[in-house]
Every structure is written in C-alpha cells, then in structure tokens.
Design an enzyme around this catalytic site. Structure first.
Site, mmCIF file in Angstrom:
data_model
loop_
_atom_site.group_PDB
_atom_site.id
_atom_site.type_symbol
_atom_site.label_atom_id
_atom_site.label_comp_id
_atom_site.label_asym_id
_atom_site.label_seq_id
_atom_site.Cartn_x
_atom_site.Cartn_y
_atom_site.Cartn_z
ATOM 1 N N ASN A 35 8.181 -7.556 4.684
ATOM 2 C CA ASN A 35 8.329 -6.264 4.007
ATOM 3 C C ASN A 35 9.596 -5.571 4.526
ATOM 4 O O ASN A 35 9.839 -5.520 5.714
ATOM 5 C CB ASN A 35 7.080 -5.418 4.296
ATOM 6 C CG ASN A 35 7.175 -4.008 3.752
ATOM 7 O OD1 ASN A 35 6.813 -3.048 4.433
ATOM 8 N ND2 ASN A 35 7.654 -3.854 2.533
ATOM 9 N N GLY A 36 10.373 -5.064 3.532
ATOM 10 C CA GLY A 36 11.607 -4.340 3.888
ATOM 11 C C GLY A 36 12.821 -4.996 3.265
ATOM 12 O O GLY A 36 12.949 -6.225 3.298
ATOM 13 N N GLN A 74 -6.699 -0.968 2.062
ATOM 14 C CA GLN A 74 -6.139 -0.664 3.382
ATOM 15 C C GLN A 74 -6.768 0.580 4.004
ATOM 16 O O GLN A 74 -6.961 1.584 3.316
ATOM 17 C CB GLN A 74 -4.632 -0.442 3.300
ATOM 18 C CG GLN A 74 -4.028 -0.358 4.698
ATOM 19 C CD GLN A 74 -2.592 0.112 4.718
ATOM 20 O OE1 GLN A 74 -2.291 1.196 4.243
ATOM 21 N NE2 GLN A 74 -1.708 -0.700 5.265
ATOM 22 N N CYS A 79 2.112 2.905 9.938
ATOM 23 C CA CYS A 79 2.519 4.254 9.523
ATOM 24 C C CYS A 79 3.202 4.989 10.690
ATOM 25 O O CYS A 79 2.605 5.150 11.764
ATOM 26 C CB CYS A 79 1.309 5.055 9.032
ATOM 27 S SG CYS A 79 1.817 6.671 8.425
ATOM 28 N N PRO A 139 0.864 -1.186 0.000
ATOM 29 C CA PRO A 139 0.000 0.000 0.000
ATOM 30 C C PRO A 139 0.893 1.226 0.000
ATOM 31 O O PRO A 139 1.847 1.290 0.779
ATOM 32 C CB PRO A 139 -0.762 -0.109 1.327
ATOM 33 C CG PRO A 139 0.055 -1.019 2.196
ATOM 34 C CD PRO A 139 0.840 -1.913 1.283
ATOM 35 N N ALA A 170 7.758 -1.869 -1.677
ATOM 36 C CA ALA A 170 7.251 -0.512 -1.926
ATOM 37 C C ALA A 170 8.263 0.254 -2.773
ATOM 38 O O ALA A 170 8.097 0.378 -3.993
ATOM 39 C CB ALA A 170 6.976 0.206 -0.605
ATOM 40 N N VAL A 212 0.475 5.504 -0.288
ATOM 41 C CA VAL A 212 -0.320 6.721 -0.475
ATOM 42 C C VAL A 212 0.153 7.430 -1.738
ATOM 43 O O VAL A 212 1.363 7.583 -1.951
ATOM 44 C CB VAL A 212 -0.169 7.635 0.763
ATOM 45 C CG1 VAL A 212 -0.682 9.030 0.493
ATOM 46 C CG2 VAL A 212 -0.889 7.020 1.949
ATOM 47 N N HIS A 226 6.534 -5.455 8.505
ATOM 48 C CA HIS A 226 7.597 -4.571 8.024
ATOM 49 C C HIS A 226 8.684 -4.618 9.097
ATOM 50 O O HIS A 226 8.449 -4.194 10.233
ATOM 51 C CB HIS A 226 7.023 -3.152 7.833
ATOM 52 C CG HIS A 226 8.044 -2.169 7.361
ATOM 53 N ND1 HIS A 226 7.792 -0.824 7.248
ATOM 54 C CD2 HIS A 226 9.330 -2.333 6.968
ATOM 55 C CE1 HIS A 226 8.878 -0.207 6.815
ATOM 56 N NE2 HIS A 226 9.812 -1.100 6.641
HETATM 57 C C1 LIG Z 1 5.410 6.525 -1.306
HETATM 58 C C2 LIG Z 1 5.087 5.585 -0.178
HETATM 59 C C3 LIG Z 1 3.810 5.541 0.334
HETATM 60 C C4 LIG Z 1 3.493 4.647 1.360
HETATM 61 N N1 LIG Z 1 2.204 4.566 1.808
HETATM 62 C C5 LIG Z 1 1.852 3.572 2.683
HETATM 63 C C6 LIG Z 1 0.490 3.305 2.978
HETATM 64 O O1 LIG Z 1 -0.428 3.946 2.454
HETATM 65 N N2 LIG Z 1 0.221 2.317 3.877
HETATM 66 C C7 LIG Z 1 1.208 1.559 4.460
HETATM 67 O O2 LIG Z 1 0.894 0.667 5.249
HETATM 68 N N3 LIG Z 1 2.492 1.775 4.160
HETATM 69 C C8 LIG Z 1 2.836 2.743 3.278
HETATM 70 N N4 LIG Z 1 4.145 2.920 2.911
HETATM 71 C C9 LIG Z 1 5.148 2.024 3.493
HETATM 72 C C10 LIG Z 1 5.360 0.830 2.572
HETATM 73 O O3 LIG Z 1 4.162 0.115 2.379
HETATM 74 C C11 LIG Z 1 6.433 -0.109 3.124
HETATM 75 O O4 LIG Z 1 5.993 -0.644 4.342
HETATM 76 C C12 LIG Z 1 7.764 0.584 3.362
HETATM 77 O O5 LIG Z 1 8.082 1.475 2.320
HETATM 78 C C13 LIG Z 1 8.884 -0.462 3.476
HETATM 79 O O6 LIG Z 1 8.959 -1.225 2.309
HETATM 80 P P1 LIG Z 1 10.154 -1.050 1.256
HETATM 81 O O7 LIG Z 1 11.425 -1.275 2.025
HETATM 82 O O8 LIG Z 1 9.896 -2.077 0.202
HETATM 83 O O9 LIG Z 1 10.071 0.361 0.733
HETATM 84 C C14 LIG Z 1 4.490 3.809 1.906
HETATM 85 C C15 LIG Z 1 5.780 3.872 1.391
HETATM 86 C C16 LIG Z 1 6.082 4.731 0.359
HETATM 87 C C17 LIG Z 1 7.487 4.745 -0.189
#
Ligand SMILES: Cc1cc2nc3c(=O)[nH]c(=O)nc-3n(C[C@H](O)[C@H](O)[C@H](O)COP(=O)(O)O)c2cc1C
EC number: 1.3.1.88
Length: 453
Positions: A209-210, A79, A108, A23, A233, A25, A175
């Site tokens: 995640n991560g 979500q 978040c 997810p 993400a 935003v 995460h």
């Molecule tokens: C642009 C952006 C928007 C995000 N929006 C949300 C969101 O709406 N809900 C959520 O649970 N996490 C959100 N996240 C967090 C990601 O879902 C994810 O947990 C976090 O970036 C770690 O994953 P990654 O290491 O693959 O980036 C957002 C991350 C980014 C970069």
C-alpha cells in the site's frame, strides 16, 4: 471445515485478489465498494470500525455492517481498531458472519488514534499485539489480518511482520510509510521496506500500500516487491476505474456512483466527500460550484451540482483547441479522472518533474482560499458553517485578562478575575452570582445579635 489459512485463504476465499480497495473512514462505504468492484477492484475493506463501540452499540453494528450486506460485495474484510484482546475478539465474533476476514488496524497515525491508543500507536506494543492476534486466530471462524505502517528501519519492520505472522495473522498489508509520514509530510511510500517484508514472511500473502495511482503503478509494484496484491486509497478515490487501467470522464463515474447510492443509501456527507474528490480538478476551475456542492442538502441537490459540473466540462471541451495541453502539468484535462498529488515537502522525494509541478500547483492553491481538510470536513457536516474571521461573533473582553467578560459583571471582568476581585474587596457581583459583601454583612449581623443576647 477447518478455516483456510495464509495463501490458501488468499487464493480460495479471496479469489487471489490483486486489486484491493483500502479501508477508508467515511469513504469505503457499500456504494463506493460496489462502484469500485464494477471497475476492477477484486477485494474491498470496510471503513475502520471501533471495536468497543461495535460491541456496545447495536445501532452502530446495524448502520455500519448489518444493513450494508449485499451479495455482490464479497470478498469483504471488516476492519477494526482495538487495543484489548477480549474486546477485539468480541467485536470480531459479532462481525464474522458478514465478512471473509477481520482486519486489525495498526496503521492509523492520526491524533485521534494517539488519544484512543490504537492504530500505529500500538506499533511498539508487541506483547499486546501478539495476544490480540493469537486470541482472534484461536476464537474466530474467519482469518485475522493486519494492516501496518513501516518503521524507519527495514530490519525492525521485518521483525515486526514476522512477529505478527507467528501470532496468527493470515494476510499482511504493509503501508510503506512511517507513522510520522502523514498530511503534508506523507512523501513517498518505501517499496524497499515492503519488498523486505515480502521476502521475510513465508506462509502468508502480503499486500503493498502506498504510491499506487494508476494500473502501471500496480504492475510495477507487484514486479518490484513480489507482493500478492496492491491496495489503493487516494488513487481509488480520484479514479475508481484505476484497476481497469482507464481514466474515464469524471461525470461517467459520478453518475454511476449516484445511481448506486440511490439503491444503497449512505450519509450525504460521504457522497459529498466522494464528489469533492472525483471533481477535484474541475472544482479548481469552476470554484463557485464548490460552495454549491458543500451547501446541497439532498442527494438530488448534490446530483444537480454534479450535472452542472458536467455541462461546464462539456463547454470547456468544446472550447479546447487542437494540440492544446492540460494546464499546470496535469496529465489530463480537468474533466478526466486522474491522480491528485498532495502538497508536501519536496526534499528527498523521488517523484518526477510532472508530479513536482502538480504539487507546486496544489501548494499555490493552498495559499489562496482553500480551507484546511479539517475545516472542509466541518463544512461538509454543517454547510452553514463559516470560517471568515470577520463573521465570528465578537465577545466583549475582560479588562484584566482578555477572556470573554461576563455579560452582567459589575466590574467588566471574566468570572475568574471577578471572583478574585470581589473576594479581595468583599464586594458583590450579582451578574456572576458572587455575594461576598452580602454574606459578610449577614455574618456580622448574626455575630452582633449573638453578642447582644
Ligand atoms: C479518506 C481516507 C480514509 C482512510 N481511512 C482508513 C481506515 O479506516 N483504516 C485504515 O487502515 N486506513 C485508512 N486510510 C489510509 C489508507 O487505507 C491508506 O493506507 C493510505 O491512504 C495510503 O494509501 P494511498 O497511498 O493509496 O492513499 C484512509 C485514507 C484516506 C485517504
């Protein structure tokens, strides 16, 4: 038919999805989800929606879910952020016919979540979370799932996950960063925590995640932690073909994305933000095009900048010498989709040398004219906005405190200082609408008139 639960829900409804788009935003909108699905994503999440707004505002529901319906966009998890069981369930009931599950955002870490009391700021409120999940599990026709961040302690993280599982959560995304690991402090996610959770919860699937930037990371993560699937993400934003194990030329995916947006429009700010990420490395080289991209006011304007970037890349490619290595320790030349490593503290991180030099490069750039993320967002919303301090409107200052002075203040003061002085001296300042002298004179005149009569 009773609703499917846990592993059965994952294998039948979600098709055993292992490659998951997070997810995000403003970024996991329909067009992006469709692009990601064409390139190996098996499950997508909507951006986080506010449960309370979703319940109260029909336009918000339409804009963010009902008008985004598309048969190719399944399986899909919607979500929400919420902090009230009734509101969460009301929102979920309004969403359940358009998705395969409803997720509660417990991850978040941003200030806005602290103020709104949601996301990772509910991490310590186990009683409230239990009530939210229990009620959703009981009332909804689709499963309820959760996305969490870890605690520093593995033990506490495990107990937290078990509590959510017991309350009725049917799929858990972990995460592997704590609530404090954000922005420049993001660092690496702990797969140790994720592995411990996977071992401890017994009847539901877990997604990790991560630290997922390429297909090898996906495979390593599944092998090391035993999770059912892996969510990405930032890796997905910089290379939407990550789950295919490909690193295509940026323009290939940029053009495909723009074509999808023509069929499934979304706000221009989302499109621009996607192109800024896709073209991230090229825009470090062809910096003048950053401004053009930020200023473009129509989809075709954005597409024209993307086309120009493609031409610049092709010129750069033609000048490339045999055996030449990408500069700055990058794995690929700038026109190839590749990960972006956030600048951050290096102590204690386990990254390899190449990653470290990539971070160093970003840090150097951050010291130049790169705007902060928040300012970039503001500029995307309002391309005319400038952050040049020399162009800021200059206000005349109050002689006493330095705040902006009232334009027509007779004392050259701000309103607060003027009021004190005018009261002390029984004076008037028409500029600030203060008439202490006039009122005093009137009341004296009135008293004098009474004494005479
Ligand atoms: C642009 C952006 C928007 C995000 N929006 C949300 C969101 O709406 N809900 C959520 O649970 N996490 C959100 N996240 C967090 C990601 O879902 C994810 O947990 C976090 O970036 C770690 O994953 P990654 O290491 O693959 O980036 C957002 C991350 C980014 C970069």
């Amino acid at each position: 038919m009773p609703k499917l639960q846990g592993f059965e829900f994952w294998s039948r409804t979600l098709g055993g999805a292992r490659h998951v788009v997070a997810p995000m935003v403003d970024q996991s909108e329909l067009a992006w989800r469709l692009l990601s699905r064409r390139h190996g994503a098996q499950l997508c999440y909507t951006p986080m929606l506010h449960a309370q707004v979703f319940v109260r505002d029909a336009n918000y529901r339409k804009d963010n879910l009902y008008c985004e319906v598309c048969p190719e966009d399944r399986p899909l998890i919607v979500q929400f952020c919420a902090n009230d069981p009734e509101v969460f369930v009301q929102a979920a009931l309004l969403a359940q016919d358009y998705c395969d599950a409803v997720d509660l955002n417990l991850g978040c870490p941003q200030m806005i979540a602290k103020r709104g009391h949601y996301g990772a700021f509910l991490q310590e409120e186990w009683d409230l979370l239990q009530r939210m999940i229990l009620l959703a599990h009981e009332k909804l026709s689709v499963p309820v799932t959760c996305k969490i961040r870890v605690f520093p302690e593995i033990d506490k993280t495990v107990k937290y996950a078990q509590m959510l599982e017991k309350a009725g959560c049917q799929l858990l995304t972990v995460h592997g960063r704590t609530k404090e690991q954000k922005g420049p402090l993001s660092g690496t996610a702990s797969w140790e925590h994720i592995k411990a959770v996977r071992k401890a919860v017994t009847i539901i699937p877990v997604f990790a995640n991560g630290n997922i930037q390429c297909l090898q990371d996906v495979e390593r993560c599944i092998r090391d932690t035993g999770v059912q699937g892996v969510m990405s993400a930032e890796g997905n934003l910089h290379n939407p073909a990550l789950f295919e194990g490909r690193s295509p030329a940026v323009w290939e995916l940029a053009e495909e994305y723009l074509d999808i947006v023509r069929q499934h429009p979304c706000p221009l700010s989302c499109v621009r933000a996607h192109l800024f990420k896709l073209w991230h490395h090229t825009l470090q080289v062809h910096r003048q095009l950053r401004e053009e991209l930020a200023k473009a006011k129509t989809l075709e304007g954005v597409a024209a900048v993307s086309q120009e970037l493609k031409l610049r890349c092709q010129e750069d490619m033609s000048r490339q010498k045999e055996g030449e290595k990408p500069p700055g320790g990058l794995p690929f030349f700038h026109w190839i989709c590749q990960p972006y490593f956030r600048p951050g503290p290096r102590e204690g991180s386990k990254e390899n040398g190449a990653a470290r030099s990539k971070r160093a490069l970003e840090e150097e750039e951050a010291g130049t004219d790169v705007l902060s993320k928040n300012k970039q967002k503001k500029q995307l919303r309002n391309p005319h906005k400038t952050f040049d301090p020399s162009l800021k409107p200059k206000y005349a200052k109050c002689d006493q405190c330095g705040n902006p002075k009232g334009n027509r203040c007779v004392f050259n003061l701000c309103r607060g200082c003027c009021k004190k002085r005018a009261f002390r001296e029984a004076a008037d300042c028409p500029g600030h609408g203060l008439l202490f002298k006039t009122k005093l004179e009137k009341s004296l005149a009135w008293k004098g008139a009474r004494q005479l009569s």
